[in-house]
Design an enzyme around this catalytic site. Structure first.
Site, PDB file in Angstrom:
ATOM      1  N   CYS A 158       0.865  -1.178   0.000  1.00 42.08           N
ATOM      2  CA  CYS A 158       0.000   0.000   0.000  1.00 42.08           C
ATOM      3  C   CYS A 158       0.906   1.234   0.000  1.00 42.08           C
ATOM      4  O   CYS A 158       1.719   1.397   0.914  1.00 42.08           O
ATOM      5  CB  CYS A 158      -0.871  -0.039   1.257  1.00 42.08           C
ATOM      6  SG  CYS A 158      -1.894   1.424   1.497  1.00 42.08           S
ATOM      7  N   CYS A 209      -1.135   3.808  -6.539  1.00 44.78           N
ATOM      8  CA  CYS A 209      -1.961   3.175  -5.506  1.00 44.78           C
ATOM      9  C   CYS A 209      -2.185   1.749  -5.977  1.00 44.78           C
ATOM     10  O   CYS A 209      -2.449   1.517  -7.163  1.00 44.78           O
ATOM     11  CB  CYS A 209      -3.288   3.914  -5.367  1.00 44.78           C
ATOM     12  SG  CYS A 209      -4.544   3.014  -4.420  1.00 44.78           S
TER      13      CYS A 209
HETATM   14  N1  DGL Z   1      -4.058   0.705  -1.920  1.00 48.75           N
HETATM   15  C1  DGL Z   1      -3.654   1.872  -1.226  1.00 48.75           C
HETATM   16  C2  DGL Z   1      -2.405   2.515  -1.837  1.00 48.75           C
HETATM   17  O1  DGL Z   1      -1.631   1.855  -2.481  1.00 48.75           O
HETATM   18  C3  DGL Z   1      -4.597   2.910  -0.817  1.00 48.75           C
HETATM   19  C4  DGL Z   1      -6.038   2.901  -0.937  1.00 48.75           C
HETATM   20  C5  DGL Z   1      -6.669   3.610   0.245  1.00 48.75           C
HETATM   21  O2  DGL Z   1      -6.839   2.970   1.251  1.00 48.75           O
HETATM   22  O3  DGL Z   1      -6.951   4.812   0.150  1.00 48.75           O
HETATM   23  O4  DGL Z   1      -2.175   3.684  -1.645  1.00 48.75           O
END
Ligand code: DGL
Length: 257
Positions: free
Chosen positions: A75, A185
């Site tokens: 993430c 993301c």
């Molecule tokens: N998947 C997450 C990232 O790579 C973020 C999504 C979220 O929770 O806002 O930033």
């Protein structure tokens, strides 16, 4: 069980990190994995940084408690908020985060125009500002916060008309002379096909999943923690949502072409 044979822990604010898990599995198919999605607390990207840090540390502790031999913070938002703290807490642990794959995009020849799609939190963070400072003489870089986009993937919608309309509205002001898009993301690789349809084949799309997976393989090898087993690895999906639908969605995304 030998340390080498313990699973790799991977987590995200939700199902997005499965795009990184797929890259890990491609290059380390004999490893076991525990994937944790914190969907009940998603999105992270619009939360205050202290809260993201607290949630991230709790996720790492939980995965270590389940025997993980190393951790992939799949993430960008959690990495930006907490990776430095995690390295202080666990100096010996193979621990790898993810950040927007700006380098290969910015180093495209001819001073490209690069659009970085990420959560508001990632774009505001110091980590991103430092990354941008490194490449701003090589490319025109535009950071585009995309609140609302990860929610489509969380609900299993990766090609619906409402998603297409959302992305069209978000991207159309920038499309005229963009050369590259960075998916900053881990949810966004699941909507890559729609992004390509809107931006056109000319625009190159980058995501950091493969680089992160390779970095984890390197760190495990350094620590002497790569499994020697030759059977296909097991992947266990867990989610704070604790519903069968959520696990089913996780499996579907893992297998998505
Ligand atoms: N998947 C997450 C990232 O790579 C973020 C999504 C979220 O929770 O806002 O930033």
């Amino acid at each position: 069980m030998e340390d080498k044979d313990r699973p790799i822990g991977v987590f995200d604010s939700g199902v997005g990190g499965i795009s990184v898990l797929r890259e890990l599995y491609k290059i380390m198919p004999n490893e076991d994995y525990i994937y944790f999605g914190d969907s009940i607390n998603a999105p992270y990207g619009t939360k205050p940084v202290e809260e993201i840090r607290r949630l991230t540390i709790a996720n790492v502790k939980a995965l270590l408690g389940q025997g993980a031999k190393g951790i992939v913070v799949a993430c960008n938002t959690a990495t930006a908020a907490a990776v430095r703290r995690l390295r202080e807490m666990y100096p010996k642990l193979p621990l790898v985060g993810i950040e927007p794959a700006l380098k290969p995009a910015a180093l495209q020849p001819g001073h490209p125009r690069v659009l970085v799609m990420a959560t508001p939190m990632t774009i505001q963070g110091d980590k991103y500002k430092n990354l941008m400072a490194r490449y701003e003489d090589k490319a025109d870089i535009i950071g585009l916060p995309c609140p609302g986009l990860m929610e489509f993937v969380e609900s299993g919608n990766t090609d619906g008309d409402d998603l297409k309309a959302f992305l069209f509205e978000l991207l159309s002001p920038y499309l005229r002379d963009i050369d590259a898009i960075v998916l900053g993301c881990t949810h966004y690789p699941f909507v890559r096909t729609v992004i390509t349809q809107i931006a056109g084949e000319r625009v190159r799309i980058y995501d950091g999943g493969n680089g992160t997976a390779r970095e984890m393989r390197r760190r495990l090898a350094q620590a002497g923690l790569c499994t020697l087993r030759t059977r296909p690895g097991n992947v266990v999906f867990k989610n704070s949502m604790e519903t069968e639908e959520e696990i089913e969605l996780s499996r579907t995304l893992f297998q998505k072409k």
